[in-house]
Scaffold this motif. Structure first.
Motif, PDB file in Angstrom:
ATOM      1  N   TYR A   1      -9.406  -5.171  -8.104  1.00  0.00           N
ATOM      2  CA  TYR A   1     -10.211  -3.955  -8.177  1.00  0.00           C
ATOM      3  C   TYR A   1      -9.346  -2.741  -7.852  1.00  0.00           C
ATOM      4  N   VAL A   2      -9.873  -1.575  -8.153  1.00  0.00           N
ATOM      5  CA  VAL A   2      -9.268  -0.322  -7.688  1.00  0.00           C
ATOM      6  C   VAL A   2     -10.394   0.665  -7.427  1.00  0.00           C
ATOM      7  N   ASP A   3     -10.243   1.459  -6.380  1.00  0.00           N
ATOM      8  CA  ASP A   3     -11.210   2.480  -5.985  1.00  0.00           C
ATOM      9  C   ASP A   3     -10.572   3.835  -6.266  1.00  0.00           C
ATOM     10  N   ILE A   4     -11.077   4.527  -7.279  1.00  0.00           N
ATOM     11  CA  ILE A   4     -10.539   5.825  -7.676  1.00  0.00           C
ATOM     12  C   ILE A   4     -11.406   6.927  -7.092  1.00  0.00           C
ATOM     13  N   ASP A   5     -10.787   7.802  -6.317  1.00  0.00           N
ATOM     14  CA  ASP A   5     -11.517   8.812  -5.547  1.00  0.00           C
ATOM     15  C   ASP A   5     -11.712  10.116  -6.306  1.00  0.00           C
ATOM     16  N   ARG A   6     -12.008  10.013  -7.562  1.00  0.00           N
ATOM     17  CA  ARG A   6     -12.384  11.195  -8.336  1.00  0.00           C
ATOM     18  C   ARG A   6     -13.193  10.724  -9.531  1.00  0.00           C
ATOM     19  N   PHE A   7     -14.027  11.613 -10.074  1.00  0.00           N
ATOM     20  CA  PHE A   7     -14.830  11.220 -11.227  1.00  0.00           C
ATOM     21  C   PHE A   7     -13.940  11.131 -12.466  1.00  0.00           C
ATOM     22  N   LEU A   8     -14.047  10.019 -13.182  1.00  0.00           N
ATOM     23  CA  LEU A   8     -13.385   9.854 -14.469  1.00  0.00           C
ATOM     24  C   LEU A   8     -14.435   9.443 -15.491  1.00  0.00           C
TER      25      LEU A   8
ATOM     26  N   SER B   1     -19.392   5.394  -8.885  1.00  0.00           N
ATOM     27  CA  SER B   1     -19.904   5.277  -7.524  1.00  0.00           C
ATOM     28  C   SER B   1     -20.633   6.524  -7.033  1.00  0.00           C
ATOM     29  N   GLY B   2     -20.733   7.530  -7.870  1.00  0.00           N
ATOM     30  CA  GLY B   2     -21.367   8.780  -7.476  1.00  0.00           C
ATOM     31  C   GLY B   2     -20.363   9.893  -7.270  1.00  0.00           C
ATOM     32  N   ARG B   3     -19.203   9.560  -6.695  1.00  0.00           N
ATOM     33  CA  ARG B   3     -18.141  10.548  -6.479  1.00  0.00           C
ATOM     34  C   ARG B   3     -16.793  10.051  -6.988  1.00  0.00           C
TER      35      ARG B   3
ATOM     36  N   LYS C   1      -0.185  -8.950  -4.474  1.00  0.00           N
ATOM     37  CA  LYS C   1       0.873  -8.296  -5.252  1.00  0.00           C
ATOM     38  C   LYS C   1       0.283  -7.598  -6.476  1.00  0.00           C
ATOM     39  N   CYS C   2      -0.689  -8.234  -7.108  1.00  0.00           N
ATOM     40  CA  CYS C   2      -1.370  -7.606  -8.248  1.00  0.00           C
ATOM     41  C   CYS C   2      -2.132  -6.369  -7.794  1.00  0.00           C
ATOM     42  N   GLN C   3      -2.836  -6.476  -6.664  1.00  0.00           N
ATOM     43  CA  GLN C   3      -3.562  -5.333  -6.124  1.00  0.00           C
ATOM     44  C   GLN C   3      -2.635  -4.157  -5.870  1.00  0.00           C
ATOM     45  N   ASP C   4      -1.535  -4.427  -5.202  1.00  0.00           N
ATOM     46  CA  ASP C   4      -0.580  -3.365  -4.888  1.00  0.00           C
ATOM     47  C   ASP C   4      -0.056  -2.706  -6.158  1.00  0.00           C
ATOM     48  N   THR C   5       0.205  -3.517  -7.180  1.00  0.00           N
ATOM     49  CA  THR C   5       0.729  -2.998  -8.445  1.00  0.00           C
ATOM     50  C   THR C   5      -0.282  -2.097  -9.130  1.00  0.00           C
ATOM     51  N   ILE C   6      -1.556  -2.525  -9.153  1.00  0.00           N
ATOM     52  CA  ILE C   6      -2.611  -1.738  -9.804  1.00  0.00           C
ATOM     53  C   ILE C   6      -2.801  -0.402  -9.096  1.00  0.00           C
ATOM     54  N   VAL C   7      -2.892  -0.442  -7.766  1.00  0.00           N
ATOM     55  CA  VAL C   7      -3.119   0.790  -7.005  1.00  0.00           C
ATOM     56  C   VAL C   7      -1.960   1.769  -7.202  1.00  0.00           C
ATOM     57  N   LYS C   8      -0.741   1.267  -7.184  1.00  0.00           N
ATOM     58  CA  LYS C   8       0.424   2.132  -7.383  1.00  0.00           C
ATOM     59  C   LYS C   8       0.436   2.702  -8.797  1.00  0.00           C
ATOM     60  N   ALA C   9       0.108   1.872  -9.788  1.00  0.00           N
ATOM     61  CA  ALA C   9       0.145   2.320 -11.183  1.00  0.00           C
ATOM     62  C   ALA C   9      -0.909   3.382 -11.471  1.00  0.00           C
ATOM     63  N   LEU C  10      -2.014   3.359 -10.722  1.00  0.00           N
ATOM     64  CA  LEU C  10      -3.099   4.316 -10.960  1.00  0.00           C
ATOM     65  C   LEU C  10      -3.150   5.411  -9.897  1.00  0.00           C
TER      66      LEU C  10
ATOM     67  N   SER D   1      -1.729   8.308  -9.820  1.00  0.00           N
ATOM     68  CA  SER D   1      -1.906   9.646 -10.382  1.00  0.00           C
ATOM     69  C   SER D   1      -3.329   9.878 -10.870  1.00  0.00           C
ATOM     70  N   ALA D   2      -4.085   8.787 -11.083  1.00  0.00           N
ATOM     71  CA  ALA D   2      -5.480   8.913 -11.508  1.00  0.00           C
ATOM     72  C   ALA D   2      -6.425   9.045 -10.323  1.00  0.00           C
ATOM     73  N   GLY D   3      -5.882   8.901  -9.103  1.00  0.00           N
ATOM     74  CA  GLY D   3      -6.704   9.063  -7.912  1.00  0.00           C
ATOM     75  C   GLY D   3      -7.013   7.777  -7.170  1.00  0.00           C
ATOM     76  N   ALA D   4      -6.257   6.696  -7.436  1.00  0.00           N
ATOM     77  CA  ALA D   4      -6.502   5.428  -6.751  1.00  0.00           C
ATOM     78  C   ALA D   4      -6.313   5.584  -5.246  1.00  0.00           C
ATOM     79  N   ASP D   5      -7.266   5.066  -4.481  1.00  0.00           N
ATOM     80  CA  ASP D   5      -7.197   5.114  -3.021  1.00  0.00           C
ATOM     81  C   ASP D   5      -6.145   4.113  -2.552  1.00  0.00           C
ATOM     82  N   PRO D   6      -5.043   4.572  -1.934  1.00  0.00           N
ATOM     83  CA  PRO D   6      -3.978   3.652  -1.527  1.00  0.00           C
ATOM     84  C   PRO D   6      -4.375   2.715  -0.402  1.00  0.00           C
ATOM     85  N   ALA D   7      -5.458   3.034   0.308  1.00  0.00           N
ATOM     86  CA  ALA D   7      -5.899   2.181   1.416  1.00  0.00           C
ATOM     87  C   ALA D   7      -6.864   1.094   0.956  1.00  0.00           C
ATOM     88  N   ALA D   8      -7.402   1.234  -0.252  1.00  0.00           N
ATOM     89  CA  ALA D   8      -8.405   0.285  -0.741  1.00  0.00           C
ATOM     90  C   ALA D   8      -7.741  -0.774  -1.609  1.00  0.00           C
TER      91      ALA D   8
END
Length: 207
Positions: free
Chosen positions: A88-95, A118-120, A141-150, A152-159
């Motif tokens: 999963y990835v949690d993006i902290d902006r509306f897309l 998610s509303g926000r 490792k997959c999670q870390d890769t996805i969060v890093k790759a996204l 710039s789109a607003g992925a929450d690095p802590a999630a």
């Protein structure tokens, strides 16, 4: 990655639909958190619990419901991990729908199985076959890769942990009153190995 036709996309509007996508059939205990509660706010959703449908139906339209992405032996702790169910990835902006696929294309990531607004922000899920706790290092490792790759789109690095809870479809975000809604792109879970290859790149052939 090919573009997805919108005609194939189905809405996910109820808590039970969201739960079933992640946890049916269950191999362990999922955990639900609810803000509006007459008593306890945390609920353990054990496999074959006949009360789960009624409990989830009761969440519809309530404020701030959250559900674990993965399953546990007893409680939502890494040491109690039982069954990995999704990246999963949690993006902290509306897309928008289109923004999501532009970001995935730029990051060279596969299309997700499920998109939840998610509303926000937006949550992306890559559903995969249930996997035991011993594969957690690869999953992480997959999670870390996805969060890093996204990033710039607003992925929450802590999630990016396996014990994360994310907002439940059909509930309301109390911060702005928005209804949490999803779109399922493909309900069929990935093969975990195939998904890892898509995220991390194909494995080298043994020498």
């Amino acid at each position: 990655m090919s573009a997805l036709k919108k005609s194939k996309v189905e809405a996910v509007t109820t808590p039970l639909e969201h739960f079933n996508l992640l946890h049916a059939p269950a191999h362990g205990t999922a955990v639900l958190w609810q803000r509006e509660s007459s008593g306890k706010q945390w609920h353990k959703l054990r496999p074959d619990d006949s009360h789960i449908p009624a409990l989830l139906h009761a969440q519809a339209g309530t404020k701030d419901g959250f559900l674990t992405v993965n399953e546990f032996k007893w409680w939502r702790q890494v040491d109690n991990l039982k069954s990995l169910r999704s990246l999963y990835v949690d993006i902290d902006r509306f897309l928008s729908f289109e923004d999501v696929f532009d970001a995935l294309s730029d990051a060279k990531l596969p299309n997700p199985s499920l998109i939840v607004w998610s509303g926000r922000g937006v949550h992306l899920y890559w559903l995969h076959e249930p996997m035991p706790a011993r594969v957690l290092p690869v999953w992480q490792k997959c999670q870390d890769t996805i969060v890093k790759a996204l990033a710039s789109a607003g992925a929450d690095p802590a999630a990016k942990d396996c014990a994360r809870v994310l907002r439940l479809c059909g509930t309301l975000n109390s911060k702005n009153g928005a209804l949490v809604e999803g779109r399922v792109l493909d309900p069929v879970p990935w093969s975990f190995h195939d998904l890892c290859d898509e995220v991390l790149g194909p494995r080298s052939a043994p020498k």
